[in-house]
Scaffold this active site. Sequence first.
Site, PDB file in Angstrom:
ATOM      1  N   ASP A   1      12.981   0.378   1.654  1.00  0.00           N
ATOM      2  CA  ASP A   1      12.163  -0.841   1.584  1.00  0.00           C
ATOM      3  C   ASP A   1      12.646  -1.811   0.513  1.00  0.00           C
ATOM      4  OD1 ASP A   1      10.843  -0.290  -0.930  1.00  0.00           O
ATOM      5  OD2 ASP A   1       9.201   0.730   0.083  1.00  0.00           O
TER       6      ASP A   1
ATOM      7  N   HIS B   1       9.454  -1.334  -5.019  1.00  0.00           N
ATOM      8  CA  HIS B   1       8.363  -0.835  -5.865  1.00  0.00           C
ATOM      9  C   HIS B   1       8.923  -0.047  -7.038  1.00  0.00           C
ATOM     10  CE1 HIS B   1       7.139  -0.858  -1.555  1.00  0.00           C
ATOM     11  NE2 HIS B   1       6.093  -1.506  -2.026  1.00  0.00           N
TER      12      HIS B   1
ATOM     13  N   GLU C   1      12.189   6.854   2.819  1.00  0.00           N
ATOM     14  CA  GLU C   1      11.177   5.958   3.410  1.00  0.00           C
ATOM     15  C   GLU C   1      11.587   5.317   4.733  1.00  0.00           C
ATOM     16  OE1 GLU C   1       8.018   5.637   2.359  1.00  0.00           O
ATOM     17  OE2 GLU C   1       8.051   6.459   0.327  1.00  0.00           O
TER      18      GLU C   1
ATOM     19  N   HIS D   1       8.999   8.797  -0.797  1.00  0.00           N
ATOM     20  CA  HIS D   1       9.710   8.756  -2.082  1.00  0.00           C
ATOM     21  C   HIS D   1       9.116   9.685  -3.143  1.00  0.00           C
ATOM     22  CE1 HIS D   1      12.623   5.661  -4.148  1.00  0.00           C
ATOM     23  NE2 HIS D   1      13.039   6.900  -4.258  1.00  0.00           N
TER      24      HIS D   1
ATOM     25  N   ASP E   1      14.568  -0.271  -5.021  1.00  0.00           N
ATOM     26  CA  ASP E   1      13.236  -0.213  -4.415  1.00  0.00           C
ATOM     27  C   ASP E   1      12.551  -1.570  -4.545  1.00  0.00           C
ATOM     28  OD1 ASP E   1      10.658   0.779  -3.592  1.00  0.00           O
ATOM     29  OD2 ASP E   1      11.065   2.707  -4.548  1.00  0.00           O
TER      30      ASP E   1
ATOM     31  N   HIS F   1       3.742   8.932  -3.569  1.00  0.00           N
ATOM     32  CA  HIS F   1       5.058   8.269  -3.480  1.00  0.00           C
ATOM     33  C   HIS F   1       5.140   7.036  -4.381  1.00  0.00           C
ATOM     34  CE1 HIS F   1       4.526   4.964  -0.110  1.00  0.00           C
ATOM     35  NE2 HIS F   1       3.480   5.029  -0.894  1.00  0.00           N
TER      36      HIS F   1
ATOM     37  N   ASP G   1       7.284   2.662  -8.335  1.00  0.00           N
ATOM     38  CA  ASP G   1       6.878   4.068  -8.133  1.00  0.00           C
ATOM     39  C   ASP G   1       6.661   4.775  -9.469  1.00  0.00           C
ATOM     40  OD1 ASP G   1       7.114   3.494  -5.452  1.00  0.00           O
ATOM     41  OD2 ASP G   1       8.983   4.609  -5.147  1.00  0.00           O
TER      42      ASP G   1
ATOM     43  N   ASP H   1      15.335   3.572  -1.879  1.00  0.00           N
ATOM     44  CA  ASP H   1      14.198   3.403  -0.970  1.00  0.00           C
ATOM     45  C   ASP H   1      14.567   2.269  -0.012  1.00  0.00           C
ATOM     46  OD1 ASP H   1      11.756   2.520   0.195  1.00  0.00           O
ATOM     47  OD2 ASP H   1      10.601   3.139  -1.561  1.00  0.00           O
TER      48      ASP H   1
HETATM   49  N1  LIG Z   1       7.776   4.666  -2.329  1.00  0.00           N
HETATM   50  C1  LIG Z   1       7.021   3.623  -1.979  1.00  0.00           C
HETATM   51  N2  LIG Z   1       7.254   2.963  -0.877  1.00  0.00           N
HETATM   52  N3  LIG Z   1       6.016   3.292  -2.819  1.00  0.00           N
HETATM   53  C2  LIG Z   1       5.035   2.280  -2.593  1.00  0.00           C
HETATM   54  C3  LIG Z   1       4.030   2.268  -3.697  1.00  0.00           C
HETATM   55  C4  LIG Z   1       2.981   1.216  -3.519  1.00  0.00           C
HETATM   56  C5  LIG Z   1       1.955   1.116  -4.632  1.00  0.00           C
HETATM   57  N4  LIG Z   1       2.540   0.681  -5.852  1.00  0.00           N
HETATM   58  C6  LIG Z   1       1.228   2.449  -4.846  1.00  0.00           C
HETATM   59  O1  LIG Z   1       1.185   2.969  -5.920  1.00  0.00           O
HETATM   60  O2  LIG Z   1       0.689   3.001  -3.909  1.00  0.00           O
HETATM   61 MN   LIG Z   2       9.966   4.000  -3.413  1.00  0.00          MN
HETATM   62 MN   LIG Z   3       9.323   1.206  -2.003  1.00  0.00          MN
END
Ligand SMILES: NC(=[NH2+])NCCC[C@H](N)C(=O)O
Ligand SMILES: [Mn+2]
Ligand SMILES: [Mn+2]
Length: 313
Positions: free
Chosen positions: A239, A135, A282, A110, A133, A150, A137, A237
């Site tokens: 996820d 998250h 992802e 991402h 998402d 990411h 990000d 994303d």
């Molecule tokens: N694009 C994603 N899947 N991001 C996950 C980020 C997880 C966590 N917040 C980090 O900064 O590493």
């Molecule tokens: Mn993401």
């Molecule tokens: Mn994510």
Amino acid sequence: MSTPANKFLPNPKTIAIVGCPFSGGQPKLGVDKGPIRLVEAGLVNQLEGLGWKVNFDGHHQFESIAAENDPPIGILKNPRLVSRVCESVAQAVGGHAKNGQLPLTLGGDHSLAMGTISGTLDTYPDACVVWIDAHADINTPDTTDSGNIHGMPVSFLLGIGQKIPEFSWVKAALRPERLVYIGLRDIDAGEKRILKENKVKAFSMHEVDKYGIGKVVEMALDHVNPNRDLPIHLSFDVDALDPSVAPSTGTPVRGGLTFREGHYICEAVHETGLLVALDLMEVNPSLADAESVRQTVAVGCSLVRSALGETLL
Ligand SMILES: NC(=[NH2+])NCCC[C@H](N)C(=O)O
Ligand SMILES: [Mn+2]
Ligand SMILES: [Mn+2]
């Protein structure tokens, strides 16, 4: 089947696939194979079946960009590589958008959204971003615990946090009020603070449970696009979906969107007639057994189809 009107795209409505076999924004191998698997699964034909003209002349080759020597900056990993790859993705996405095509970016991790959204905003400065998402990000170089870029693209796009000269090409072109999240459930402490301080609208899984997905999408669009007249960039994303629905991804988090909730978001965005760019990120075909991979790739393709006009009836 013909697709309904899109307020920004001329006819014949054309998708430009930007295949991005890239994994440098996170440590797990295999996410660079995501775009290859999605195309192999028949995505191009499926989109043509929905009435689109589809331009795809192979995945982007980032090998030539490989940074000779790319030591961490602070704890940021592969910073020069990620920056250069995203800059070239921004040019590709921006170029297609300026030609009146809809860029469909297949990730890859991402961090690439730093490029895709930069490209969109270059062409459509008023565009809003709908970010789906688990998250946010939105870590900055100061708040990230992982150093994985990411987890950081949104902060670069907003222009918050410490400035890194290697990323000086990124314009802080995204305004916080033009950004909305759906599906969040794994937010770092620093990210919670950033979301609050910048008054970024976010619908976590709590709100999805409370209001239902229909109401959440309506509220999300009311926030970023109250008159339903601004271009929309949808960054999805995989996820965001529950791991039972999309298992093959690098940072799965339980308690996610159902199959239908994920598709509903895409369908509702399509119905606005305002979608100008789409990311599907992802998908990592190396992280599960063959059947889970097949399931995740299939769900990725069907999310894309829903955002680009497939309907149930
Ligand atoms: N694009 C994603 N899947 N991001 C996950 C980020 C997880 C966590 N917040 C980090 O900064 O590493
Ligand atoms: Mn993401
Ligand atoms: Mn994510």
